[in-house]
Design a protein around this motif. Structure first.
Motif, PDB file in Angstrom:
ATOM      1  N   PRO A  87       0.839  -1.197   0.000  1.00  0.00           N
ATOM      2  CA  PRO A  87       0.000   0.000   0.000  1.00  0.00           C
ATOM      3  C   PRO A  87       0.877   1.251   0.000  1.00  0.00           C
ATOM      4  N   ASP A  88       0.253   2.365  -0.296  1.00  0.00           N
ATOM      5  CA  ASP A  88       0.966   3.642  -0.290  1.00  0.00           C
ATOM      6  C   ASP A  88       1.254   4.029   1.164  1.00  0.00           C
ATOM      7  N   THR A  89       2.528   4.299   1.438  1.00  0.00           N
ATOM      8  CA  THR A  89       2.936   4.715   2.776  1.00  0.00           C
ATOM      9  C   THR A  89       3.635   6.057   2.653  1.00  0.00           C
ATOM     10  N   PRO A  90       3.159   7.080   3.365  1.00  0.00           N
ATOM     11  CA  PRO A  90       3.772   8.408   3.269  1.00  0.00           C
ATOM     12  C   PRO A  90       5.266   8.361   3.601  1.00  0.00           C
ATOM     13  N   GLY A  91       6.046   9.010   2.752  1.00  0.00           N
ATOM     14  CA  GLY A  91       7.476   9.134   2.970  1.00  0.00           C
ATOM     15  C   GLY A  91       8.321   8.012   2.411  1.00  0.00           C
ATOM     16  N   LEU A  92       7.738   6.877   2.010  1.00  0.00           N
ATOM     17  CA  LEU A  92       8.550   5.763   1.530  1.00  0.00           C
ATOM     18  C   LEU A  92       8.409   5.529   0.030  1.00  0.00           C
ATOM     19  N   ASN A  93       7.293   5.851  -0.570  1.00  0.00           N
ATOM     20  CA  ASN A  93       7.091   5.691  -2.004  1.00  0.00           C
ATOM     21  C   ASN A  93       7.438   4.279  -2.489  1.00  0.00           C
ATOM     22  N   LEU A  94       6.924   3.266  -1.817  1.00  0.00           N
ATOM     23  CA  LEU A  94       7.169   1.874  -2.200  1.00  0.00           C
ATOM     24  C   LEU A  94       5.899   1.173  -2.674  1.00  0.00           C
ATOM     25  N   ARG A 136      18.323 -13.465   5.246  1.00  0.00           N
ATOM     26  CA  ARG A 136      19.227 -12.358   5.533  1.00  0.00           C
ATOM     27  C   ARG A 136      19.347 -11.536   4.258  1.00  0.00           C
ATOM     28  N   THR A 137      19.207 -10.207   4.395  1.00  0.00           N
ATOM     29  CA  THR A 137      19.229  -9.365   3.204  1.00  0.00           C
ATOM     30  C   THR A 137      19.803  -7.986   3.502  1.00  0.00           C
ATOM     31  N   ASN A 138      20.365  -7.382   2.472  1.00  0.00           N
ATOM     32  CA  ASN A 138      20.783  -5.977   2.566  1.00  0.00           C
ATOM     33  C   ASN A 138      19.946  -5.137   1.599  1.00  0.00           C
ATOM     34  N   LEU A 139      18.735  -5.561   1.352  1.00  0.00           N
ATOM     35  CA  LEU A 139      17.811  -4.861   0.477  1.00  0.00           C
ATOM     36  C   LEU A 139      17.739  -3.383   0.854  1.00  0.00           C
ATOM     37  N   PHE A 140      17.788  -2.501  -0.123  1.00  0.00           N
ATOM     38  CA  PHE A 140      17.767  -1.040   0.031  1.00  0.00           C
ATOM     39  C   PHE A 140      19.040  -0.480   0.676  1.00  0.00           C
ATOM     40  N   TYR A 141      20.101  -1.259   0.740  1.00  0.00           N
ATOM     41  CA  TYR A 141      21.344  -0.794   1.340  1.00  0.00           C
ATOM     42  C   TYR A 141      21.848   0.449   0.610  1.00  0.00           C
ATOM     43  N   ASN A 142      22.266   1.419   1.360  1.00  0.00           N
ATOM     44  CA  ASN A 142      22.767   2.714   0.865  1.00  0.00           C
ATOM     45  C   ASN A 142      21.697   3.556   0.177  1.00  0.00           C
ATOM     46  N   ASP A 143      20.457   3.101   0.121  1.00  0.00           N
ATOM     47  CA  ASP A 143      19.370   3.912  -0.431  1.00  0.00           C
ATOM     48  C   ASP A 143      18.473   4.362   0.714  1.00  0.00           C
ATOM     49  N   LEU A 144      17.777   3.409   1.294  1.00  0.00           N
ATOM     50  CA  LEU A 144      16.853   3.715   2.384  1.00  0.00           C
ATOM     51  C   LEU A 144      17.328   3.135   3.714  1.00  0.00           C
ATOM     52  N   CYS A 145      18.317   2.243   3.670  1.00  0.00           N
ATOM     53  CA  CYS A 145      18.723   1.515   4.871  1.00  0.00           C
ATOM     54  C   CYS A 145      20.244   1.458   4.982  1.00  0.00           C
ATOM     55  N   THR A 146      20.703   1.137   6.182  1.00  0.00           N
ATOM     56  CA  THR A 146      22.100   0.791   6.404  1.00  0.00           C
ATOM     57  C   THR A 146      22.117  -0.587   7.031  1.00  0.00           C
ATOM     58  N   GLY A 147      23.157  -1.328   6.770  1.00  0.00           N
ATOM     59  CA  GLY A 147      23.267  -2.677   7.335  1.00  0.00           C
ATOM     60  C   GLY A 147      22.351  -3.662   6.649  1.00  0.00           C
ATOM     61  N   GLU A 148      22.108  -4.738   7.361  1.00  0.00           N
ATOM     62  CA  GLU A 148      21.255  -5.787   6.805  1.00  0.00           C
ATOM     63  C   GLU A 148      20.195  -6.176   7.819  1.00  0.00           C
ATOM     64  N   GLY A 149      19.208  -6.900   7.310  1.00  0.00           N
ATOM     65  CA  GLY A 149      18.113  -7.335   8.172  1.00  0.00           C
ATOM     66  C   GLY A 149      18.054  -8.849   8.232  1.00  0.00           C
ATOM     67  N   LEU A 150      17.523  -9.342   9.336  1.00  0.00           N
ATOM     68  CA  LEU A 150      17.366 -10.772   9.534  1.00  0.00           C
ATOM     69  C   LEU A 150      15.896 -11.047   9.829  1.00  0.00           C
ATOM     70  N   TYR A 151      15.334 -11.973   9.079  1.00  0.00           N
ATOM     71  CA  TYR A 151      13.907 -12.292   9.174  1.00  0.00           C
ATOM     72  C   TYR A 151      13.716 -13.791   9.283  1.00  0.00           C
ATOM     73  N   GLY A 152      12.704 -14.181  10.032  1.00  0.00           N
ATOM     74  CA  GLY A 152      12.264 -15.559  10.018  1.00  0.00           C
ATOM     75  C   GLY A 152      11.245 -15.711   8.903  1.00  0.00           C
ATOM     76  N   ARG A 172      12.471  -1.881   4.678  1.00  0.00           N
ATOM     77  CA  ARG A 172      12.621  -3.321   4.500  1.00  0.00           C
ATOM     78  C   ARG A 172      11.587  -4.070   5.325  1.00  0.00           C
ATOM     79  N   ARG A 173      11.367  -3.631   6.552  1.00  0.00           N
ATOM     80  CA  ARG A 173      10.348  -4.274   7.393  1.00  0.00           C
ATOM     81  C   ARG A 173       8.979  -4.161   6.751  1.00  0.00           C
ATOM     82  N   MET A 174       8.663  -2.982   6.213  1.00  0.00           N
ATOM     83  CA  MET A 174       7.361  -2.787   5.578  1.00  0.00           C
ATOM     84  C   MET A 174       7.223  -3.682   4.349  1.00  0.00           C
TER      85      MET A 174
END
Length: 183
Positions: A87-94, A136-152, A172-174
C-alpha cells in the motif's frame, strides 16, 4: 642294537651338547612382557586421541554437509516467484506490486514496481539469502537503509510469510512483513 636304541642314544648325546641359557631366555621374555605392559596404555591413549581428533575434525564437516543438503532441499521447495502488493505509505514511495524470486541455490532477487524512485540502482542486485529458517538481506542498502536485516520465514501453502528477527530499516520491514507474498 636296535634302531630305536641308537636313535635315543644319538638324541641324548645331541641334547647333552646343547646347553640352553634358560635364564637369559626368561629375562628376555620378562622384558618383552614388561615393555608391552608399559606401551599398552600408551597405544590406547594414542588410539583414543586419534578417535577424538577424527570426531572433532569430521563431525563439523558432516554437519555442514547435512545442513547444506537440508538448506538446498528447503530452497528447492521454495523456488518460485512470489508477489506482494504494497500500500501507499507516506514518505517511503514503495507502493505497488513487488516480486521476490527464490532460486534453488538459496539466493533470491527482489524487484519493485515500475517507476520506483529511490536513490541508486534500486533493490535489484542486493543480496537475499534463505536458509531453512532465516532470510538475511541488505535490500535497500545505501538507499533507504544501512546494514542488513534478519527475518524468520515460513510457508503456508502458496503464501510466504516473513517475521522480523532483527532489522532497523523501516522500508525493509514494511516490504517484507506488511503484505503477504503469494506464489
Amino acid at each position: 642294537m636296535s634302531f630305536e636304541r641308537r636313535l635315543r642314544d644319538g638324541l641324548a648325546a645331541a641334547a647333552a651338547r646343547v646347553e640352553p641359557d634358560t635364564e637369559r631366555a626368561l629375562v628376555r621374555v620378562w622384558l618383552h612382557r614388561r615393555r608391552r605392559r608399559l606401551f599398552r596404555p600408551l597405544f590406547g591413549a594414542v588410539a583414543v586421541a586419534v578417535a577424538v581428533a577424527m570426531i572433532v575434525l569430521l563431525v563439523p564437516v558432516f554437519l555442514a554437509i547435512s545442513a547444506e543438503r537440508r538448506d538446498e532441499a528447503v530452497t528447492r521447495e521454495l523456488a518460485a516467484t512470489y508477489t506482494a502488493e504494497l500500500p501507499d505509505t507516506p514518505g517511503l514511495n514503495l507502493a505497488g506490486r513487488w516480486f521476490l524470486t527464490v532460486r534453488a541455490d538459496g539466493s533470491a532477487n527482489v524487484g519493485g514496481p515500475p517507476g520506483l524512485t529511490i536513490r541508486g540502482p534500486g533493490p535489484a542486485g542486493t543480496y537475499v539469502r534463505l536458509d531453512d529458517e532465516r532470510l538475511r538481506t541488505n535490500l535497500f542498502y545505501n538507499d533507504l537503509c544501512t546494514g542488513e536485516g534478519l527475518y524468520g520465514w515460513r510457508r503456508d501453502g502458496d503464501v510466504l510469510i516473513f517475521t522480523v528477527v532483527e532489522d532497523t530499516c523501516a522500508a525493509r520491514r514494511m516490504l517484507l512483513t506488511t503484505s503477504t507474498w503469494n506464489r
